[in-house]
Design an enzyme around this catalytic site. Structure first.
Site, PDB file in Angstrom:
ATOM      1  N   GLU A 117       1.337  -0.746  -0.014  1.00 16.14           N
ATOM      2  CA  GLU A 117      -0.107  -0.486   0.416  1.00 16.14           C
ATOM      3  C   GLU A 117       0.873   1.380  -0.005  1.00 16.14           C
ATOM      4  O   GLU A 117       1.116   1.856   0.916  1.00 16.14           O
ATOM      5  CB  GLU A 117      -0.756  -0.416   1.799  1.00 16.14           C
ATOM      6  CG  GLU A 117      -2.089   1.072   1.351  1.00 16.14           C
ATOM      7  CD  GLU A 117      -2.443   1.708   2.928  1.00 16.14           C
ATOM      8  OE1 GLU A 117      -2.413   2.921   3.454  1.00 16.14           O
ATOM      9  OE2 GLU A 117      -2.782   0.308   3.551  1.00 16.14           O
ATOM     10  N   THR A 139      -4.948   6.009   2.017  1.00 14.34           N
ATOM     11  CA  THR A 139      -5.579   7.081   2.557  1.00 14.34           C
ATOM     12  C   THR A 139      -5.814   8.177   2.149  1.00 14.34           C
ATOM     13  O   THR A 139      -5.700   9.085   1.096  1.00 14.34           O
ATOM     14  CB  THR A 139      -3.957   7.883   2.754  1.00 14.34           C
ATOM     15  OG1 THR A 139      -3.137   7.018   3.829  1.00 14.34           O
ATOM     16  CG2 THR A 139      -3.990   9.430   4.079  1.00 14.34           C
ATOM     17  N   LYS A 173     -10.507  -2.621   7.770  1.00  9.97           N
ATOM     18  CA  LYS A 173      -9.355  -2.083   8.772  1.00  9.97           C
ATOM     19  C   LYS A 173      -9.355  -1.203  10.006  1.00  9.97           C
ATOM     20  O   LYS A 173     -10.336  -0.462   9.734  1.00  9.97           O
ATOM     21  CB  LYS A 173      -8.490  -0.994   7.276  1.00  9.97           C
ATOM     22  CG  LYS A 173      -6.941   0.006   8.483  1.00  9.97           C
ATOM     23  CD  LYS A 173      -6.690   0.799   7.549  1.00  9.97           C
ATOM     24  CE  LYS A 173      -6.155   1.656   8.249  1.00  9.97           C
ATOM     25  NZ  LYS A 173      -5.377   2.830   7.524  1.00  9.97           N
TER      26      LYS A 173
END
Length: 211
Positions: A43, A73, A133
């Site tokens: 990521e 993000t 998450k």
């Protein structure tokens, strides 16, 4: 990459590397180092300068290094579309971002929405999050994951924040599908310096604790 393939890879490797760095000298070499150490889900993040350029580079060289590259993000639908256009194979958000979820669902690519409370977890599932998450995981620890599985049996949880070789296995033992690893495996200074041997060694050392 389909949501099913994303989950299968996460559950096989048991981890996903989150890269935050002031710069990346070569995203292909970074992904190769992580894959060599047993981490095939990478990521990159929008907090890194030129993130889309790095995603594109990593995506174009995927056949060489073997890692699946996503971007994290992600805060807006526009960012989600730009990431997908650059070749991102999955998206990750720090919190609930319905607009991001809608773009990912429409594109058919997997995503992981950030959540903390049981209500947020339910909302993430409703929006189609492949794995939820749990962030910041360090605040409540592994036992919290076990508690969540009571009302949400079979849920795929992806804890992130404060996880390193000393505690990663405890999150997996508590039912996490995989754990996110960050600066302990991909130190920003090592990424910026292109110290791929160090990163590969760190990845191998970290994954060896997950068995």
């Amino acid at each position: 990459m389909t949501p099913e393939q994303f989950l299968q890879q996460l559950e096989t490797d048991r981890t996903l590397a989150v890269v935050r760095a002031p710069s990346i000298t070569d995203a292909a070499d970074l992904c190769r180092a992580l894959a060599d150490g047993g981490i095939r889900s990478v990521e990159l993040t929008f907090t890194t300068p030129d993130a889309l350029k790095h995603v594109k580079r990593a995506a174009e060289t995927a056949a060489d290094h073997g890692a699946a590259v996503g971007i994290g993000t992600v805060m807006t639908g526009d960012q989600a579309r730009a990431a997908i256009d650059a070749g991102a194979q999955f998206l990750v958000t720090p919190g609930l971002r319905p607009e991001v979820a809608a773009v990912a669902v429409a594109a058919g690519i997997p995503f992981s929405l950030g959540a903390m409370t049981p209500t947020e977890v339910a909302q993430a599932l409703d929006l189609g999050s492949a794995a939820v998450k749990i962030f910041p995981a360090r605040q409540l620890g592994p036992a919290y994951l076990k508690d969540l599985q009571g009302p949400y049996p079979g849920i795929r949880l992806l804890p992130s924040g404060g996880i390193d070789a000393s505690n990663a296995k405890s999150y997996l033992d508590a039912g996490a599908a995989a754990v996110c690893c960050g600066t302990s495996v991909v130190p920003p200074a090592a990424v910026a310096a292109g110290d791929w041997a160090d990163i590969a060694a760190r990845a191998a050392a970290f994954t060896s604790t997950l068995k």
